[in-house]
Design a protein around this motif. Structure first.
Motif, PDB file in Angstrom:
ATOM      1  N   GLY B 269     -10.202  -7.107   3.053  1.00  0.00           N
ATOM      2  CA  GLY B 269     -10.468  -6.061   2.069  1.00  0.00           C
ATOM      3  C   GLY B 269      -9.852  -4.722   2.439  1.00  0.00           C
ATOM      4  O   GLY B 269      -9.064  -4.612   3.379  1.00  0.00           O
ATOM      5  N   VAL B 270     -10.238  -3.704   1.696  1.00  0.00           N
ATOM      6  CA  VAL B 270      -9.707  -2.356   1.924  1.00  0.00           C
ATOM      7  C   VAL B 270     -10.594  -1.663   2.949  1.00  0.00           C
ATOM      8  O   VAL B 270     -11.750  -1.339   2.687  1.00  0.00           O
ATOM      9  CB  VAL B 270      -9.651  -1.566   0.593  1.00  0.00           C
ATOM     10  CG1 VAL B 270      -9.197  -0.141   0.845  1.00  0.00           C
ATOM     11  CG2 VAL B 270      -8.713  -2.261  -0.380  1.00  0.00           C
ATOM     12  N   THR B 271     -10.043  -1.434   4.126  1.00  0.00           N
ATOM     13  CA  THR B 271     -10.834  -1.019   5.286  1.00  0.00           C
ATOM     14  C   THR B 271     -10.847   0.497   5.528  1.00  0.00           C
ATOM     15  O   THR B 271     -11.577   0.968   6.405  1.00  0.00           O
ATOM     16  CB  THR B 271     -10.276  -1.694   6.555  1.00  0.00           C
ATOM     17  OG1 THR B 271      -8.883  -1.367   6.674  1.00  0.00           O
ATOM     18  CG2 THR B 271     -10.410  -3.207   6.495  1.00  0.00           C
ATOM     19  N   ILE B 289      -4.953  -6.753   7.572  1.00  0.00           N
ATOM     20  CA  ILE B 289      -4.344  -5.790   6.635  1.00  0.00           C
ATOM     21  C   ILE B 289      -3.944  -6.508   5.339  1.00  0.00           C
ATOM     22  O   ILE B 289      -2.768  -6.745   5.065  1.00  0.00           O
ATOM     23  CB  ILE B 289      -3.137  -5.063   7.260  1.00  0.00           C
ATOM     24  CG1 ILE B 289      -3.440  -4.661   8.714  1.00  0.00           C
ATOM     25  CG2 ILE B 289      -2.775  -3.835   6.429  1.00  0.00           C
ATOM     26  CD1 ILE B 289      -2.223  -4.150   9.490  1.00  0.00           C
ATOM     27  N   GLU B 290      -4.932  -6.821   4.531  1.00  0.00           N
ATOM     28  CA  GLU B 290      -4.704  -7.637   3.330  1.00  0.00           C
ATOM     29  C   GLU B 290      -4.039  -6.835   2.211  1.00  0.00           C
ATOM     30  O   GLU B 290      -4.706  -6.171   1.416  1.00  0.00           O
ATOM     31  CB  GLU B 290      -6.018  -8.215   2.842  1.00  0.00           C
ATOM     32  CG  GLU B 290      -6.436  -9.433   3.617  1.00  0.00           C
ATOM     33  CD  GLU B 290      -7.512 -10.197   2.888  1.00  0.00           C
ATOM     34  OE1 GLU B 290      -7.208 -11.229   2.298  1.00  0.00           O
ATOM     35  OE2 GLU B 290      -8.657  -9.727   2.906  1.00  0.00           O
ATOM     36  N   VAL B 291      -2.754  -6.950   2.170  1.00  0.00           N
ATOM     37  CA  VAL B 291      -1.948  -6.217   1.190  1.00  0.00           C
ATOM     38  C   VAL B 291      -1.954  -6.935  -0.159  1.00  0.00           C
ATOM     39  O   VAL B 291      -2.153  -6.335  -1.205  1.00  0.00           O
ATOM     40  CB  VAL B 291      -0.493  -6.105   1.694  1.00  0.00           C
ATOM     41  CG1 VAL B 291       0.394  -5.435   0.663  1.00  0.00           C
ATOM     42  CG2 VAL B 291      -0.449  -5.344   2.993  1.00  0.00           C
ATOM     43  N   GLY B 292      -1.746  -8.249  -0.099  1.00  0.00           N
ATOM     44  CA  GLY B 292      -1.492  -9.001  -1.324  1.00  0.00           C
ATOM     45  C   GLY B 292      -2.672  -9.083  -2.255  1.00  0.00           C
ATOM     46  O   GLY B 292      -2.582  -8.703  -3.420  1.00  0.00           O
ATOM     47  N   VAL B 293      -3.787  -9.560  -1.758  1.00  0.00           N
ATOM     48  CA  VAL B 293      -4.932  -9.792  -2.624  1.00  0.00           C
ATOM     49  C   VAL B 293      -5.744  -8.520  -2.827  1.00  0.00           C
ATOM     50  O   VAL B 293      -6.242  -8.245  -3.909  1.00  0.00           O
ATOM     51  CB  VAL B 293      -5.821 -10.907  -2.029  1.00  0.00           C
ATOM     52  CG1 VAL B 293      -7.052 -11.130  -2.887  1.00  0.00           C
ATOM     53  CG2 VAL B 293      -5.027 -12.205  -1.938  1.00  0.00           C
ATOM     54  N   TRP B 294      -5.875  -7.701  -1.803  1.00  0.00           N
ATOM     55  CA  TRP B 294      -6.816  -6.585  -1.881  1.00  0.00           C
ATOM     56  C   TRP B 294      -6.168  -5.208  -1.896  1.00  0.00           C
ATOM     57  O   TRP B 294      -6.835  -4.217  -2.145  1.00  0.00           O
ATOM     58  CB  TRP B 294      -7.767  -6.631  -0.691  1.00  0.00           C
ATOM     59  CG  TRP B 294      -8.444  -7.934  -0.465  1.00  0.00           C
ATOM     60  CD1 TRP B 294      -7.966  -8.990   0.252  1.00  0.00           C
ATOM     61  CD2 TRP B 294      -9.720  -8.360  -0.954  1.00  0.00           C
ATOM     62  NE1 TRP B 294      -8.873 -10.014   0.257  1.00  0.00           N
ATOM     63  CE2 TRP B 294      -9.956  -9.662  -0.468  1.00  0.00           C
ATOM     64  CE3 TRP B 294     -10.700  -7.737  -1.742  1.00  0.00           C
ATOM     65  CZ2 TRP B 294     -11.117 -10.367  -0.751  1.00  0.00           C
ATOM     66  CZ3 TRP B 294     -11.857  -8.451  -2.015  1.00  0.00           C
ATOM     67  CH2 TRP B 294     -12.055  -9.747  -1.529  1.00  0.00           C
ATOM     68  N   GLY B 295      -4.903  -5.136  -1.518  1.00  0.00           N
ATOM     69  CA  GLY B 295      -4.231  -3.836  -1.579  1.00  0.00           C
ATOM     70  C   GLY B 295      -4.468  -2.945  -0.369  1.00  0.00           C
ATOM     71  O   GLY B 295      -4.345  -1.724  -0.469  1.00  0.00           O
ATOM     72  N   ASP B 296      -4.846  -3.530   0.766  1.00  0.00           N
ATOM     73  CA  ASP B 296      -4.993  -2.707   1.970  1.00  0.00           C
ATOM     74  C   ASP B 296      -3.593  -2.299   2.455  1.00  0.00           C
ATOM     75  O   ASP B 296      -2.599  -2.933   2.096  1.00  0.00           O
ATOM     76  CB  ASP B 296      -5.723  -3.501   3.057  1.00  0.00           C
ATOM     77  CG  ASP B 296      -6.434  -2.599   4.060  1.00  0.00           C
ATOM     78  OD1 ASP B 296      -6.598  -1.412   3.760  1.00  0.00           O
ATOM     79  OD2 ASP B 296      -6.829  -3.078   5.140  1.00  0.00           O
ATOM     80  N   GLN B 297      -3.516  -1.258   3.275  1.00  0.00           N
ATOM     81  CA  GLN B 297      -2.216  -0.750   3.722  1.00  0.00           C
ATOM     82  C   GLN B 297      -2.293  -0.296   5.166  1.00  0.00           C
ATOM     83  O   GLN B 297      -3.328   0.200   5.600  1.00  0.00           O
ATOM     84  CB  GLN B 297      -1.785   0.450   2.861  1.00  0.00           C
ATOM     85  CG  GLN B 297      -1.529   0.144   1.398  1.00  0.00           C
ATOM     86  CD  GLN B 297      -0.280  -0.707   1.178  1.00  0.00           C
ATOM     87  OE1 GLN B 297       0.594  -0.764   2.028  1.00  0.00           O
ATOM     88  NE2 GLN B 297      -0.228  -1.387   0.034  1.00  0.00           N
ATOM     89  N   PHE B 298      -1.183  -0.440   5.890  1.00  0.00           N
ATOM     90  CA  PHE B 298      -1.143   0.018   7.283  1.00  0.00           C
ATOM     91  C   PHE B 298      -0.609   1.454   7.394  1.00  0.00           C
ATOM     92  O   PHE B 298      -1.128   2.260   8.174  1.00  0.00           O
ATOM     93  CB  PHE B 298      -0.266  -0.917   8.120  1.00  0.00           C
ATOM     94  CG  PHE B 298      -0.127  -0.460   9.548  1.00  0.00           C
ATOM     95  CD1 PHE B 298      -1.213  -0.472  10.413  1.00  0.00           C
ATOM     96  CD2 PHE B 298       1.088   0.011  10.029  1.00  0.00           C
ATOM     97  CE1 PHE B 298      -1.100  -0.041  11.728  1.00  0.00           C
ATOM     98  CE2 PHE B 298       1.211   0.441  11.349  1.00  0.00           C
ATOM     99  CZ  PHE B 298       0.121   0.417  12.194  1.00  0.00           C
ATOM    100  N   ASP B 348      -0.970 -11.832   5.686  1.00  0.00           N
ATOM    101  CA  ASP B 348      -2.185 -11.021   5.669  1.00  0.00           C
ATOM    102  C   ASP B 348      -3.480 -11.818   5.529  1.00  0.00           C
ATOM    103  O   ASP B 348      -4.539 -11.222   5.356  1.00  0.00           O
ATOM    104  CB  ASP B 348      -2.098  -9.927   4.599  1.00  0.00           C
ATOM    105  CG  ASP B 348      -1.919 -10.481   3.201  1.00  0.00           C
ATOM    106  OD1 ASP B 348      -1.792 -11.713   3.047  1.00  0.00           O
ATOM    107  OD2 ASP B 348      -1.897  -9.669   2.259  1.00  0.00           O
ATOM    108  N   HIS B 349      -3.415 -13.102   5.601  1.00  0.00           N
ATOM    109  CA  HIS B 349      -4.590 -13.946   5.784  1.00  0.00           C
ATOM    110  C   HIS B 349      -4.108 -15.388   5.905  1.00  0.00           C
ATOM    111  O   HIS B 349      -2.903 -15.637   5.963  1.00  0.00           O
ATOM    112  CB  HIS B 349      -5.620 -13.800   4.662  1.00  0.00           C
ATOM    113  CG  HIS B 349      -7.031 -13.982   5.156  1.00  0.00           C
ATOM    114  ND1 HIS B 349      -7.546 -15.202   5.478  1.00  0.00           N
ATOM    115  CD2 HIS B 349      -8.012 -13.078   5.425  1.00  0.00           C
ATOM    116  CE1 HIS B 349      -8.792 -15.054   5.911  1.00  0.00           C
ATOM    117  NE2 HIS B 349      -9.106 -13.769   5.901  1.00  0.00           N
TER     118      HIS B 349
END
Lengths: 212, 372
Positions: B269-271, B289-298, B348-349
């Motif tokens: 998720g978005v952390t 860092i789930e970019v694809g499904v949740w949109g998190d970013q580094f 990312d997962h």
């Protein structure tokens, strides 16, 4: 502070027991049940919804507030039925076939109810046919589909196709939401509306019902 | 240079000959899919878990270097767990099952899905004291001391191995459900919620301490939490700090004293909103860092926290279900992130059903070509 404001305040804090006591007191005092509902319970829930949209509160706060709202509504129901409150529209909602998750769907449902919409909850693992048949039978303005999993989100495109096949596509709007859903996905499958959170979904549903 | 050296060098901003092709495992259904397509031997599709020998064989077949999530540790679950029990078969075929964490979950046979939570046992002080607290106590039986005594001789030296530091809140959420956690924390008994967190955390600290006193052969430490979703955390940052920060601090101080300076935490998720607590208490690797499904970013985290914030993950795994162009786009993005230093690209997962075997092979080969 008036008892109505107290109901709203305590609902926002998720105080189940206090909200129930206050609603009972307000009923005993002879306050108009629709005022208790609109200015106390729904008003409090709308504030929580707005705060949720703006990241000022989080999922737990919404869940406890919604539980308090539902408890208050249960107490008012026998009195409200008599007054025949007009809903702002009718929505059937469910988690799509293959997916058993309902926290997100339930949040959206509660937010929609707090906006004065009538919501028919189809539960989880709902087939495209069940969405469309319910929309036809109950004259719903909106079908609202939820999914948590990337493996089930494609069922939403089947809902759109099923509505087209049944000839109701111009009569019903289709909303999609859930963890893996994006605006791009919504457009790609030909659904009408995507929102990123439960409170925005409720606002959007009110608008969609109003234009039908 | 082996993959252990590559990974440790990157996370310490040192030179490497090339980037390692790192992954985070698979959905079991994907491995079965690949076996049915004849891409992998059938025996590699079952019993394949993070860091297993079968996974190493699969790594070789695909072209991966290693799985980041190769950890060893102690038993931080309820001990003994609740006995898994079928409670009811519903008219629609769904089964209500009491699971090992005391949650009553609903599963539908034949459906590929994470179970949903119907109800839970940990509702009040009495349930905690009688059913759960006894299962949250420290015991030497939680640790395989022989394994750790011999670990320096048995561990693979060419890949990183982490010590699993447990979980502060994720597993408690697994015992109460999101709903139960919310009710306890905000309305029913916040003191009890604090006691649950503290009891569970104290047990894990003792286990971690016992492991580290036996063995220090770890390249990094790793937590599991999964306490965020699409729109952010499943707990308010304020309550997260109140209940959890002290436990991360205590455990991370212990890890530091034993020379472990890479502390990774798995949170879907978005952390973003929980990062301050994690980073300030010593967690320094964002994963996955789930970019694809949740949109998190580094990148925003790196900008905010500087070079002390490291990352493993960030590659949109959904590209591996699409086509070469989508994968190329991700590789270009990975090159940019890799150039920041202290970052290792990784899907990312876990790779999910529908992932194309050839695209995964292609991605793994291309990642190895990245040089700084």
């Amino acid at each position: 502070m008036s008892i109505i404001s107290e109901i709203s305040e305590n609902l926002q804090k998720g105080r189940l027991k206090t909200v129930k006591e206050l609603v009972n007191s307000a009923i005993d005092e002879g306050i108009d049940p629709s005022k208790i509902l609109n200015d106390g319970l729904l008003s409090g829930m709308n504030i929580i919804g707005e705060k949720f949209k703006n990241n000022q509160v989080y999922v737990p706060e919404v869940l406890v507030a919604a539980r308090a709202m539902n408890a208050g509504i249960e107490l008012l129901k026998p009195l409200l039925n008599k007054e025949k409150i007009k809903s702002k529209g009718r929505v059937c909602i469910g988690t799509v076939q293959g997916d058993l998750h309902d926290i997100g769907k339930n949040l959206v449902k509660m937010m929609m109810e707090s906006k004065g919409l009538e919501v028919i909850d189809l539960g989880t693992d709902v087939s495209p046919e069940a969405f469309v048949n319910t929309a036809i039978e109950k004259s719903c303005h909106v079908i609202c589909c939820s999914a948590l999993l990337t493996t089930t989100m494609d069922v939403m495109s089947e809902v759109v196709k099923c509505a087209e096949k049944a000839g109701i596509r111009d009569k019903v709007k289709i909303m999609v939401g859930g963890a893996p859903i994006t605006r791009e996905f919504c457009e790609r499958i030909g659904a009408d509306c995507y929102t990123s959170d439960a409170a925005s979904a409720a606002d959007a549903a009110v608008e969609l019902c109003a234009v039908q | 240079m082996n993959n252990r050296e590559r990974i440790l060098n990157i996370l310490h901003y040192k030179d490497v000959d090339r980037f390692p092709a790192v992954h985070f495992g698979y959905w079991e259904e994907l491995l079965q899919e690949w076996a049915e397509q004849g891409k992998i031997p059938k025996d590699l599709a079952v019993g394949n878990y993070d860091g297993s020998q079968k996974e190493r064989e699969l790594d070789y077949l695909i072209g991966w270097d290693c799985n980041w999530y190769k950890t060893v540790g102690f038993n931080y679950n309820l001990d003994p767990p609740f006995e898994r029990k079928l409670l009811e078969v519903l008219p629609d075929g769904c089964r209500r099952i009491l699971n090992e964490d005391g949650i009553i979950e609903r599963v539908k046979p034949g459906t590929v899905s994470i179970p949903s939570e119907d109800d839970y046992l940990l509702k009040d002080r009495e349930a905690f004291e009688t059913l759960f607290k006894p299962k949250m106590q420290y015991s030497p039986n939680r640790i395989n001391f022989d394994f750790f005594r011999n670990f320096s001789k048995t561990r693979p030296n060419d890949v990183t191995v982490g010590i699993h530091a447990g979980s502060v809140i994720g597993n408690v959420r697994n015992m109460t459900s999101v709903i139960g956690m919310s009710y306890l924390m905000y309305d029913e008994d916040e003191e009890l919620f604090g006691d649950i967190i503290d009891t569970y955390a104290d047990m894990q600290y003792k286990c971690l301490e016992a492991v580290l006193n036996t063995c220090e052969e770890f390249d990094f430490a790793h937590y599991w939490e999964d306490i965020c979703f699409k729109n952010g955390p499943l707990i308010s940052p304020k309550n997260f700090e109140k209940y959890c920060a002290k436990h991360y601090q205590k455990r991370n101080d212990l890890l530091h004293r034993h020379g472990i300076d890479i502390i990774s935490l798995d949170c879907d998720g978005v952390t973003e909103q929980l990062l301050p607590v994690w980073f300030e208490t010593g967690v320094n690797v964002m994963f996955p860092i789930e970019v694809g499904v949740w949109g998190d970013q580094f990148e925003p985290a790196r900008k905010k926290y500087g070079k002390g914030m490291l990352g493993v993950g960030g590659m949109d795994k959904t590209a591996l279900r699409k086509d070469k162009a989508a994968v190329d786009k991700e590789i270009e993005r990975m090159k940019r992130l890799a150039s920041l230093g202290g970052f290792i690209p990784c899907p990312d997962h876990r790779l999910m059903p529908g992932t194309k075997f050839e695209l995964v092979q292609y991605y793994a080969e291309e990642i190895k070509k990245i040089k700084l």
